[in-house]
Design a protein around this motif. Structure first.
Motif, mmCIF file in Angstrom:
data_model
loop_
_atom_site.group_PDB
_atom_site.id
_atom_site.type_symbol
_atom_site.label_atom_id
_atom_site.label_comp_id
_atom_site.label_asym_id
_atom_site.label_seq_id
_atom_site.Cartn_x
_atom_site.Cartn_y
_atom_site.Cartn_z
ATOM 1 N N ASN A 313 9.343 -21.812 20.351
ATOM 2 C CA ASN A 313 9.407 -20.556 21.102
ATOM 3 C C ASN A 313 10.437 -20.629 22.222
ATOM 4 N N VAL A 314 10.476 -21.770 22.913
ATOM 5 C CA VAL A 314 11.423 -21.936 24.017
ATOM 6 C C VAL A 314 12.857 -21.864 23.497
ATOM 7 N N ILE A 315 13.120 -22.524 22.361
ATOM 8 C CA ILE A 315 14.471 -22.493 21.775
ATOM 9 C C ILE A 315 14.880 -21.059 21.455
ATOM 10 N N ILE A 316 13.967 -20.303 20.839
ATOM 11 C CA ILE A 316 14.257 -18.920 20.440
ATOM 12 C C ILE A 316 14.500 -18.038 21.663
ATOM 13 N N TYR A 317 13.614 -18.122 22.655
ATOM 14 C CA TYR A 317 13.719 -17.226 23.813
ATOM 15 C C TYR A 317 14.936 -17.558 24.670
ATOM 16 N N ALA A 318 15.295 -18.848 24.738
ATOM 17 C CA ALA A 318 16.506 -19.226 25.470
ATOM 18 C C ALA A 318 17.740 -18.634 24.786
ATOM 19 N N LYS A 409 17.815 -12.729 31.391
ATOM 20 C CA LYS A 409 19.224 -12.921 31.050
ATOM 21 C C LYS A 409 19.645 -14.308 31.520
ATOM 22 N N ALA A 410 20.230 -15.073 30.613
ATOM 23 C CA ALA A 410 20.651 -16.434 30.957
ATOM 24 C C ALA A 410 21.779 -16.396 31.978
ATOM 25 N N THR A 649 24.058 -29.076 29.110
ATOM 26 C CA THR A 649 23.691 -28.160 30.192
ATOM 27 C C THR A 649 23.077 -26.875 29.640
ATOM 28 N N GLN A 650 23.634 -26.355 28.553
ATOM 29 C CA GLN A 650 23.112 -25.127 27.945
ATOM 30 C C GLN A 650 21.687 -25.292 27.417
ATOM 31 N N THR A 651 21.366 -26.493 26.974
ATOM 32 C CA THR A 651 20.018 -26.743 26.440
ATOM 33 C C THR A 651 19.099 -27.407 27.462
ATOM 34 N N LEU A 652 19.594 -27.587 28.689
ATOM 35 C CA LEU A 652 18.820 -28.306 29.708
ATOM 36 C C LEU A 652 17.519 -27.589 30.036
ATOM 37 N N THR A 653 17.594 -26.248 30.155
ATOM 38 C CA THR A 653 16.382 -25.478 30.465
ATOM 39 C C THR A 653 15.324 -25.694 29.399
ATOM 40 N N ARG A 654 15.770 -25.637 28.122
ATOM 41 C CA ARG A 654 14.828 -25.871 27.026
ATOM 42 C C ARG A 654 14.203 -27.254 27.136
ATOM 43 N N SER A 655 15.035 -28.272 27.422
ATOM 44 C CA SER A 655 14.539 -29.646 27.515
ATOM 45 C C SER A 655 13.499 -29.783 28.619
ATOM 46 N N ILE A 656 13.775 -29.152 29.754
ATOM 47 C CA ILE A 656 12.852 -29.230 30.893
ATOM 48 C C ILE A 656 11.552 -28.496 30.586
ATOM 49 N N TYR A 657 11.662 -27.279 30.052
ATOM 50 C CA TYR A 657 10.465 -26.474 29.785
ATOM 51 C C TYR A 657 9.559 -27.135 28.740
ATOM 52 N N THR A 658 10.170 -27.659 27.679
ATOM 53 C CA THR A 658 9.368 -28.314 26.640
ATOM 54 C C THR A 658 8.682 -29.557 27.192
ATOM 55 N N SER A 695 16.919 -37.663 25.505
ATOM 56 C CA SER A 695 17.604 -36.586 24.798
ATOM 57 C C SER A 695 18.682 -35.948 25.668
ATOM 58 N N VAL A 696 18.432 -35.872 26.966
ATOM 59 C CA VAL A 696 19.393 -35.245 27.885
ATOM 60 C C VAL A 696 20.470 -36.232 28.339
ATOM 61 N N CYS A 697 20.067 -37.432 28.699
ATOM 62 C CA CYS A 697 20.982 -38.360 29.370
ATOM 63 C C CYS A 697 21.585 -39.440 28.467
#
Length: 715
Positions: A313-318, A409-410, A649-658, A695-697
């Motif tokens: 869901n996070v991937i889709i909504y992002a 909005k991103a 950076t673009q996927t950072l929000t997803r990584s943090i939220y998950t 996954s991030v670093c």
């Protein structure tokens, strides 16, 4: 989708949540009324049947014979439950514990009486031993007229294949008698030479007759002849409080995750909440429908899977927010968001499904049970994210929820220089990974053990005590466990009640003769028990060496297959190699956690490690998917370093939220759970944080280094 259909979808989803709640979630547990009440529980939650066999014969059985028999019996009883346990007791006894069943006599009849099995010619010549048969099962096949008939299918060992090929070639048209414990149980006629290692016995009157013959052949293929010594119905190892607190923790964690999703995503967050509720209901419904065994660790696994199910869901909504920020209308943003998220969701879940499939096929016992539950969770999470969420969000849009403020909005973020800081990350990871072996060496020098192996891995002493009153599990935990722990100095204690009396089976680490006497004296003085009614015997590990090797082989094969899949999908071996290295990094860091904190290593250890494998690979795939996408859109002025940094950076929000949502679920479980659950939850929390970090670093910078160093130049 018109308004009437959209309204029907929304109302239908709400009704489905309510119905699933009442049919599965309400009254969860032995006293409940929902369908979840019928889920098969493990020995730790509901108890079951305990049967003890003794090897017969003039000579004492060898350790190899006992190990072989234990392993084969473990495979045999897996048909009742993947959580069934088989272990050696003393020098010549084998104990079988099957959860969720309470008819000891019925199990004995169904399992069959272990005895000798031979395949003989009419003159009595033995052409095949029972040990030459790998397995036997009842089935159906078409006869020469095309009619379906009941048969018994045999699979032979390599040696058995050779023996049977010779015997059948020389005896076409003759009878080969199957003799079990001195009695002929079947007399099939050889129709043709059988050289392929498989055979069928026909002429069964019905399925029951076929199943009985197959059972006799299976139990007769053991290395030893066994006789039944005793059988008991045993109670749960954990009380009802353990179940209720775990379920409450799951409910609280689920509510917190839904609140978090609504606070972050607003309308899509509401959709995610409904999808998650449907997911949980379907998970419990399917556990019941497919007769999967649920243990306390399994409950923890379901709770963890709720956090992981949020990921899609996070991937889709992002993605939807990014499309809105790029100027797309909300309708188009929803459509494109689902399309662009699809590859990351599918690749991440398929790699985990590959691991689950290998573990289910190659693993045994609890490994197989974990794999089945994992696969079920993956399929259901994809369904609720890609189908349920899509239907709901489109329905809400059609019903008038169209303003972009409801979706967000991103905001374009300046790329963070992860690649430039790679040396810091690599050194930190190197230290974390090496801390495990360092801690193991310290413990080995001090205690003689590199890890705190539990009863499942090390075996121990089983003490049977008859108390003067009927204690509940909660009372045993409160009154008896502290007495035992004072003697053993170890909290790793398992207690089971024998139903219908005051007998309690207490399993501890292996006790010396002095410790055994001290424990006996403590029971006599503290509880006034009759010392003559106390018995103690040594028990082997419930996780045999064969099960360990099966697990290791399964994980290695799964890792190799995941590597090939990622290589195939991303058309670059460096993506696959980086993902596997990150996966191993996370596993070694969690192993270090077990060594440093001295957490008990038992059945939940295997489940924890396998969970981290699935979680780690899923998180990595999302970032690699974005790198792949940005590489296709890469402009000439862009450097490879910038592409990697921008992708992370673009996927950072997803990584943090998950990471946050999954961590919330497990943290609540850790806070509210019983001690055995805490020992499972703590390393999981470490693994979740480590998986997010790697996954991030690690993965992106590692791929960048391999890409530039191996090719020698940037592209």
């Amino acid at each position: 989708m018109n308004k009437n259909k959209s309204l029907a979808v929304v109302i239908g989803a709400v009704i489905l949540v309510v119905l699933l709640g009442f049919t599965t979630l309400v009254g969860f547990g032995p006293t409940g009324t929902g369908a979840a009440r019928n889920i098969i529980m493990g020995l730790d939650l509901s108890g079951g049947v305990s049967i003890t066999y003794r090897a017969t014969g003039d000579e004492a059985p060898t350790s190899e014979e006992m190990d072989d028999t234990v392993y084969k019996l473990q495979q045999r009883v897996a048909s009742y439950s993947t959580e069934a346990q088989v272990y050696q007791e003393g020098e010549d006894r084998i104990n079988i514990e099957i959860p969720g069943v309470y008819d000891a006599y019925g199990i004995l009849e169904e399992l069959g009486k272990p005895g000798s099995l031979t395949f003989q010619l009419e003159d009595g010549t033995v052409v095949l031993e029972g040990t030459d048969v790998q397995t036997a099962r009842a089935g159906t096949a078409a006869d020469k007229m095309g009619n379906t008939e009941n048969v018994v299918e045999l699979v032979l060992t390599d040696e058995g294949t050779s023996k049977f090929a010779t015997a059948t070639s020389e005896n076409v048209g003759n009878i080969i008698y199957i003799v079990y414990d001195g009695s002929v149980i079947s007399a099939p006629v050889v129709q043709t030479a059988i050289t392929g290692g498989t055979a069928q016995i026909t002429g069964m009157a019905n399925h029951e007759e076929a199943e009985k013959l197959a059972s006799s052949i299976r139990i007769g293929s053991l290395s030893l002849e066994l006789e039944q010594l005793r059988s008991n119905v045993v109670g749960a190892q954990l009380g009802q409080a353990a179940i209720s607190t775990s379920v409450k923790a799951g409910a609280i964690g689920l509510v917190l995750v839904i609140i978090f999703m609504i606070a972050v995503y607003w309308v899509p967050g509401i959709v995610a909440g409904l999808s998650l509720l449907i997911y949980v209901g379907l998970e419990l419904l399917c556990l019941n429908a497919f007769d999967l065994t649920l243990t306390l660790a399994g409950i923890a696994g379901i709770i963890l899977s709720i956090g992981m199910a949020v990921d899609a869901n996070v991937i889709i909504y992002a993605r939807i927010r990014e499309e809105i920020a790029s100027g797309k209308t909300v309708r188009n943003a929803i459509k494109i968001g689902f399309q662009k998220a699809l590859s990351a969701i599918l690749d991440g879940n398929i790699t985990t499904l590959i691991a689950a499939a290998v573990l289910a096929y190659k693993g045994t016992g609890s490994i197989q049970g974990f794999a089945q539950t994992l696969a079920l969770g993956i399929v259901l999470s994809m369904f609720t994210a890609l189908v349920v969420s899509r239907l709901l969000i489109n329905a809400l849009y059609t019903l008038g929820v169209r303003d972009e403020k409801y979706y967000g909005k991103a905001v374009e973020k300046k790329p963070i220089d992860f690649v430039g800081k790679r040396k810091i990350f690599f050194v930190l990871s190197f230290i974390l990974v090496l801390s495990g072996p360092a801690a193991m060496l310290i413990h080995n020098g001090k205690d003689g053990k590199v890890l705190n192996y539990s009863l499942e891995f090390m075996g121990g002493t089983s003490t049977t005590v008859t108390f003067n009153e009927d204690y509940t599990i909660e009372e045993l935990d409160e009154k008896v466990q502290p007495v035992v722990q004072k003697v053993t100095g170890d909290a790793n204690i398992q207690m089971q009640k024998v139903t219908g009396g005051n007998e309690v089976i207490i399993k501890t680490r292996e006790l010396t003769s002095d410790e055994g006497q001290e424990l006996e004296d403590a029971f006599v003085s503290e509880f006034g028990v009759d010392a003559t009614k106390m018995t103690a015997t040594t028990i082997s590990p419930t996780i045999s060496s064969e099960m360990k090797s099966d697990a290791v082989v399964a994980v290695v094969v799964a890792t190799i297959l995941m590597l090939f899949y990622i290589w195939f999908r991303f058309k670059d071996i460096r993506f696959a190699t980086s993902a596997v290295i990150a996966l191993l990094h996370d596993v070694f860091v969690v192993l270090a956690c077990y060594a440093i904190v001295w957490i008990s290593v038992g059945n939940t250890f295997i489940a924890c490690m396998l969970t981290i494998v699935g979680y780690s690979i899923n998180a990595t795939i999302v970032i690699f998917d974005r790198i792949r996408e940005n590489l296709h859109e890469m402009k000439k002025k862009d450097s490879l370093e910038n592409v990697v940094n921008r992708s992370i950076t673009q996927t950072l929000t997803r990584s943090i939220y998950t990471t946050v949502t999954t961590f919330i679920m497990v943290a609540v479980l850790y806070i509210m759970g019983v001690s055995s659950i805490r020992e499972f939850a703590f390393p999981l929390m470490v693994g979740i944080l480590c998986g997010g970090y790697s996954s991030v670093c690690i993965t992106g910078p590692l791929w960048y280094v391999m890409k530039t160093k191996i090719q020698g130049k940037q592209k």
